[in-house]
Design a protein around this motif. Structure first.
Motif, PDB file in Angstrom:
ATOM      1  N   GLU A   1      67.699 -53.606-154.310  1.00  0.00           N
ATOM      2  CA  GLU A   1      68.577 -53.806-153.155  1.00  0.00           C
ATOM      3  C   GLU A   1      70.005 -53.355-153.471  1.00  0.00           C
ATOM      4  N   ILE A   2      70.500 -53.736-154.644  1.00  0.00           N
ATOM      5  CA  ILE A   2      71.854 -53.356-155.034  1.00  0.00           C
ATOM      6  C   ILE A   2      71.971 -51.839-155.125  1.00  0.00           C
ATOM      7  N   SER A   3      70.973 -51.212-155.722  1.00  0.00           N
ATOM      8  CA  SER A   3      71.012 -49.765-155.904  1.00  0.00           C
ATOM      9  C   SER A   3      70.961 -49.027-154.571  1.00  0.00           C
TER      10      SER A   3
ATOM     11  N   PHE B   1      72.327 -61.632-151.918  1.00  0.00           N
ATOM     12  CA  PHE B   1      70.949 -61.332-152.288  1.00  0.00           C
ATOM     13  C   PHE B   1      70.484 -62.359-153.301  1.00  0.00           C
ATOM     14  N   ASP B   2      69.259 -62.847-153.102  1.00  0.00           N
ATOM     15  CA  ASP B   2      68.708 -63.857-154.000  1.00  0.00           C
ATOM     16  C   ASP B   2      67.212 -63.619-154.105  1.00  0.00           C
ATOM     17  N   LEU B   3      66.744 -63.378-155.312  1.00  0.00           N
ATOM     18  CA  LEU B   3      65.324 -63.090-155.520  1.00  0.00           C
ATOM     19  C   LEU B   3      64.449 -64.239-155.051  1.00  0.00           C
TER      20      LEU B   3
ATOM     21  N   ILE C   1      68.360 -50.575-144.176  1.00  0.00           N
ATOM     22  CA  ILE C   1      68.704 -51.653-145.105  1.00  0.00           C
ATOM     23  C   ILE C   1      69.059 -52.893-144.301  1.00  0.00           C
ATOM     24  N   PRO C   2      68.098 -53.762-144.045  1.00  0.00           N
ATOM     25  CA  PRO C   2      68.411 -55.024-143.335  1.00  0.00           C
ATOM     26  C   PRO C   2      69.099 -55.996-144.279  1.00  0.00           C
ATOM     27  N   PHE C   3      69.962 -56.818-143.723  1.00  0.00           N
ATOM     28  CA  PHE C   3      70.634 -57.828-144.530  1.00  0.00           C
ATOM     29  C   PHE C   3      69.666 -59.001-144.749  1.00  0.00           C
ATOM     30  N   ARG C   4      69.502 -59.379-145.984  1.00  0.00           N
ATOM     31  CA  ARG C   4      68.584 -60.475-146.286  1.00  0.00           C
ATOM     32  C   ARG C   4      69.040 -61.757-145.595  1.00  0.00           C
TER      33      ARG C   4
ATOM     34  N   ARG D   1      57.745 -60.097-145.917  1.00  0.00           N
ATOM     35  CA  ARG D   1      57.595 -58.956-144.994  1.00  0.00           C
ATOM     36  C   ARG D   1      58.581 -57.846-145.289  1.00  0.00           C
ATOM     37  N   ALA D   2      59.697 -58.193-145.929  1.00  0.00           N
ATOM     38  CA  ALA D   2      60.696 -57.181-146.242  1.00  0.00           C
ATOM     39  C   ALA D   2      60.475 -56.582-147.626  1.00  0.00           C
ATOM     40  N   SER D   3      59.877 -57.363-148.543  1.00  0.00           N
ATOM     41  CA  SER D   3      59.766 -56.896-149.920  1.00  0.00           C
ATOM     42  C   SER D   3      58.545 -56.029-150.163  1.00  0.00           C
ATOM     43  N   GLY D   4      57.453 -56.270-149.403  1.00  0.00           N
ATOM     44  CA  GLY D   4      56.243 -55.501-149.621  1.00  0.00           C
ATOM     45  C   GLY D   4      55.721 -55.670-151.037  1.00  0.00           C
TER      46      GLY D   4
END
Length: 232
Positions: A112-114, A90-92, A32-35, A98-101
């Protein structure tokens, strides 16, 4: 610890599942990388008074046996405790490609929250699946082992002791699109390292780097100490 599996440009949580006895189950199960890297890292260090110390002691004097039972919190036998907290954002709108795929946008940042929230729950194994109730009660699964990765010199094994989740904006289906999460950790210690090589290697890695950093400072100030006259 090796440098080839972790991006040191981003803070992250590396997660390892544990079996019922607390044993290791292999490679990283979740990463879980920090955004956004948190702007603050609040750390608290304390020496915990050894069990049994101070019992029966009288104010201003020794213990009930006439000795010095109350050695205080700085006794040599006390264990060092470390706790720290971070604020994750976190912000959509700023989710990196590259992280969201192929993560669906319609769910907002609930995935992300879950993923973070799930670290507070025991790992579920195949034997933990629902049944007809005829089986004997099984031991509850263990929470995963979490490594807090903060730069190239600090990789700390931790347990997550609390989260405060503030969901701020929502889409039409009420999925959050922005959130801030305050996460509280406690660092694992020598007792946890006895039966887990990943904990012990992480503690050693971070301790070795702490000593290196301290030595850099102390080597530059050693000459100043020669000009100080201390009482003999």
């Amino acid at each position: 610890m090796t440098n080839d599996t972790i991006s040191f440009q981003q803070g992250a949580l590396a997660v390892f599942d544990q079996d019922a006895s607390g044993g290791e189950t292999g490679a990283i199960s979740r990463f879980i990388p920090f955004r956004f890297n948190p702007e603050d890292l609040n750390r608290e260090l304390s020496v915990e008074q050894a069990q049994g110390q101070g019992q029966g002691a009288q104010p201003g004097g020794g213990g009930s046996d006439g000795g010095s039972a109350d050695q205080g919190a700085d006794a040599d036998s006390g264990s060092l405790k470390e706790a720290f907290a971070i604020n994750l954002k976190f912000d959509l709108a700023y989710r990196e490609e590259r992280a969201s795929g192929n993560m669906p946008v319609k769910y907002g940042i609930l995935p992300e929250i879950s993923a973070l929230e799930d670290l507070l729950h025991p790992v579920e194994s195949e034997t933990d699946q629902p049944s007809d109730g005829s089986e004997p009660t099984r031991a509850r699964g263990r929470r995963p082992l979490v490594l807090f990765v903060w730069g190239e010199r600090r990789v700390v094994p931790v347990k997550i002791v609390g989260m405060s989740i503030n969901e701020q904006f929502f889409n039409g289906q009420l999925y959050p699109t922005r959130a801030e999460i305050d996460v509280s950790f406690e660092a694992l210690g020598e007792g946890d390292a006895r039966d887990n090589t990943r904990v012990s290697s992480s503690l050693k890695f971070t301790a070795d780097n702490r000593r290196k950093m301290a030595r850099i400072y102390l080597d530059t100030t050693a000459s100043q100490g020669a000009n100080i006259n201390l009482p003999s």
